[in-house]
Design an enzyme around this catalytic site. Structure first.
Site, PDB file in Angstrom:
ATOM      1  N   ASN A 216       0.975  -0.652  -0.126  1.00 51.44           N
ATOM      2  CA  ASN A 216       0.404  -0.193   0.273  1.00 51.44           C
ATOM      3  C   ASN A 216       0.387   1.419  -0.234  1.00 51.44           C
ATOM      4  O   ASN A 216       2.037   1.237  -0.114  1.00 51.44           O
ATOM      5  CB  ASN A 216      -0.718  -0.386   1.135  1.00 51.44           C
ATOM      6  CG  ASN A 216       0.052   0.023   2.782  1.00 51.44           C
ATOM      7  OD1 ASN A 216       0.494   0.723   2.749  1.00 51.44           O
ATOM      8  ND2 ASN A 216      -0.626  -1.082   3.336  1.00 51.44           N
ATOM      9  N   ASP A 285      -4.317  -6.245   5.024  1.00 54.89           N
ATOM     10  CA  ASP A 285      -5.318  -7.231   6.387  1.00 54.89           C
ATOM     11  C   ASP A 285      -5.271  -8.952   5.055  1.00 54.89           C
ATOM     12  O   ASP A 285      -5.440  -9.447   6.035  1.00 54.89           O
ATOM     13  CB  ASP A 285      -6.474  -6.675   5.426  1.00 54.89           C
ATOM     14  CG  ASP A 285      -6.911  -5.666   6.269  1.00 54.89           C
ATOM     15  OD1 ASP A 285      -6.413  -5.866   7.818  1.00 54.89           O
ATOM     16  OD2 ASP A 285      -7.470  -4.675   5.978  1.00 54.89           O
ATOM     17  N   ASP A 314      -3.683  -9.987  13.427  1.00 49.28           N
ATOM     18  CA  ASP A 314      -3.587  -8.393  13.972  1.00 49.28           C
ATOM     19  C   ASP A 314      -2.879  -8.394  14.624  1.00 49.28           C
ATOM     20  O   ASP A 314      -3.122  -8.941  15.514  1.00 49.28           O
ATOM     21  CB  ASP A 314      -5.294  -8.086  14.356  1.00 49.28           C
ATOM     22  CG  ASP A 314      -6.093  -6.349  14.011  1.00 49.28           C
ATOM     23  OD1 ASP A 314      -4.439  -5.645  14.637  1.00 49.28           O
ATOM     24  OD2 ASP A 314      -6.384  -5.899  14.255  1.00 49.28           O
TER      25      ASP A 314
HETATM   26  O1  C5P Z   1      -9.168  -1.574  11.694  1.00 52.93           O
HETATM   27  P1  C5P Z   1      -7.454  -1.485  10.821  1.00 52.93           P
HETATM   28  O2  C5P Z   1      -6.883  -3.039  11.171  1.00 52.93           O
HETATM   29  O3  C5P Z   1      -6.821  -1.032   9.486  1.00 52.93           O
HETATM   30  O4  C5P Z   1      -6.706  -1.113  12.020  1.00 52.93           O
HETATM   31  C1  C5P Z   1      -5.431  -0.115  12.057  1.00 52.93           C
HETATM   32  C2  C5P Z   1      -4.543  -0.470  13.085  1.00 52.93           C
HETATM   33  O5  C5P Z   1      -4.483  -1.780  13.511  1.00 52.93           O
HETATM   34  C3  C5P Z   1      -3.340  -0.111  12.958  1.00 52.93           C
HETATM   35  O6  C5P Z   1      -2.698   0.281  13.803  1.00 52.93           O
HETATM   36  C4  C5P Z   1      -2.549  -1.033  12.616  1.00 52.93           C
HETATM   37  O7  C5P Z   1      -1.476  -0.441  12.279  1.00 52.93           O
HETATM   38  C5  C5P Z   1      -2.863  -2.250  13.885  1.00 52.93           C
HETATM   39  N1  C5P Z   1      -3.012  -3.245  12.572  1.00 52.93           N
HETATM   40  C6  C5P Z   1      -2.505  -4.400  13.002  1.00 52.93           C
HETATM   41  N2  C5P Z   1      -2.634  -5.564  12.261  1.00 52.93           N
HETATM   42  C7  C5P Z   1      -2.937  -5.328  10.449  1.00 52.93           C
HETATM   43  C8  C5P Z   1      -3.920  -4.884  11.093  1.00 52.93           C
HETATM   44  C9  C5P Z   1      -3.336  -3.673  11.489  1.00 52.93           C
HETATM   45  O8  C5P Z   1      -1.540  -4.163  13.712  1.00 52.93           O
HETATM   46  N3  C5P Z   1      -2.877  -6.709  10.881  1.00 52.93           N
END
Ligand code: C5P
Length: 408
Positions: A216, A285, A314
């Site tokens: 991204n 994701d 996550d």
């Molecule tokens: O809803 P989303 O997953 O995009 O949330 C973003 C937040 O979660 C950010 O702080 C991002 O660094 C973290 N994140 C993460 N691991 C993921 C996806 C998002 O730590 N797989």
């Protein structure tokens, strides 16, 4: 460079000693004055062999001092006047001989005198060594540097690399911007002293085959700014970075990773030894569920290849789920295209973290400025538009004020 005046109102005594790196002191003077500082240059006799006082006067806007017998100060005590009006003394370049003088408390020249006479509790001394690698490695120099540091000076560098003498190794003076940033950091309030902060930054790259992948537009700038601001605030900082082209902020420990899984595997074992976790990374994701060992070829096929996606772990939610005694205080970021407050609040709940920092994705990716919205259980608060480092410093202050109830 931003027009932040990080050194506004600060007066720096810049000392030059004998070394080729004197040319970098000219640039350092420019950097310090552009950051708002006033600079008084003092040169040793040896420094005069490398650069003229005319150049240094033109750049600093002040006549240069070179002698302890200079009659300009009314009391004829240049070493007292100069060391008392300064907020910091920076010796750059610091030669092996000058460091030896400092180690011994010698005061044969104005600059050494001023260093010795400075009120040490109020005027810090920064020393930026610059010399041939053999001179740097010599036990006498190492002994002297250790002594100077033990006596309270802050030794900045040296860096490693090509040297004017044609050799390669340790002994290069740090670059002007690095020295400026070290000084800027010194003057920041130490609101995170004694804390350990873990930060993720940048995008992740999910490989499809050896040459392609899913990623991204995240530049990593916000996360790197948070890392710098946390280090400036006195924290011990670990930065886990996805693929970005950014220099590591001074004093920050950096681990480079590529995929979300690698970022997860780097972060989870580190989390329990940190007090704060700031997840700024734009983690993909999904990843292709299978990696093709060889490049997927077109080979005249009419049908485009298709591949399955698997969900990535996550990272933030995983850290937030650690048992209380192993869990750092967690901050998440939300990059949205619309409905920022609603989405940020949802994220606060879903990830189980005490603070979400919202920003508008298209308005921040790759840019040097941003606007942040702090969302927590109590409500929302906007950090006004500014450059990312200023915002990061505001965020660090917010974090510090919220974790004060946790013992270090
Ligand atoms: O809803 P989303 O997953 O995009 O949330 C973003 C937040 O979660 C950010 O702080 C991002 O660094 C973290 N994140 C993460 N691991 C993921 C996806 C998002 O730590 N797989």
């Amino acid at each position: 460079m931003s027009d932040r005046q990080d050194l506004l109102g600060r007066h720096v005594l810049l000392g030059l000693t004998g070394g080729v790196a004197c040319y970098k002191a000219a640039e350092l003077t420019r950097e310090l004055t552009r950051a708002g500082a006033t600079v008084q240059v003092v040169m040793t006799e040896a420094a005069l062999q490398f650069i003229t006082p005319v150049t240094m006067q033109a750049l600093s806007g002040r006549p240069v001092f070179t002698s302890q017998w200079d009659a300009r100060p009314a009391n004829s005590m240049a070493h007292i006047e100069l060391s008392r009006e300064a907020d910091a003394i920076v010796v750059a370049p610091a030669s092996a001989d000058f460091i030896a003088q400092l180690a011994q408390g010698r005061a044969g020249e104005l600059l050494a005198l001023a260093c010795l006479a400075r009120p040490a509790e109020r005027v810090p001394l920064f020393v930026a060594p610059a010399m041939n690698r053999e001179m740097w490695a010599h036990p006498a120099t190492q002994r002297n540097v250790a002594q100077v540091a033990a006596d309270g000076a802050v030794v900045l560098g040296p860096a490693s690399g090509a040297q004017a003498c044609g050799e390669t190794g340790d002994g290069r003076m740090l670059e002007a911007v690095e020295l400026r940033d070290a000084l800027v950091a010194h003057f920041q309030p130490k609101v995170l002293a004694g804390r350990r902060v873990l930060i993720t930054a940048g995008p992740t790259f999910e490989a499809i085959d050896p040459v392609r992948g899913i990623t991204n537009h995240s530049s990593g700038k916000m996360g790197f700014a948070v890392a710098r601001a946390a280090a400036e605030a006195g924290a011990e900082v670990t930065l886990v970075a996805g693929p970005v082209h950014l220099p590591t902020p001074l004093g920050v420990r950096r681990l480079d990773v590529c995929s979300a899984q690698q970022m997860h595997d780097a972060v989870l074992p580190l989390a329990p030894t940190h007090d704060v976790f700031v997840a700024t990374a734009a983690v993909a994701d999904w990843r292709p569920s299978q990696f093709n060992e060889q490049k997927i070829k077109k080979d005249g096929k009419k049908v485009a290849p298709s591949f399955e996606l698997a969900e990535n772990p996550d990272i933030l939610a995983a850290v937030a789920r650690l048992p209380a005694q192993a869990r750092p205080w967690c901050v998440g970021f939300a990059a949205e295209s619309h409905d920022l407050v609603r989405h940020a609040r949802e994220k606060l709940e879903r990830k189980g973290v005490p603070l979400i920092v919202g920003n508008l994705g298209p308005a921040t990716f790759g840019r040097d400025d941003n606007t942040l919205l702090l969302v927590d259980a109590a409500g929302e608060r906007e950090l006004p538009h500014g450059d990312k480092l200023s915002l990061a410093r505001d965020l660090v202050r917010e974090i510090a004020s919220r974790i004060t109830r946790f013992p270090t």
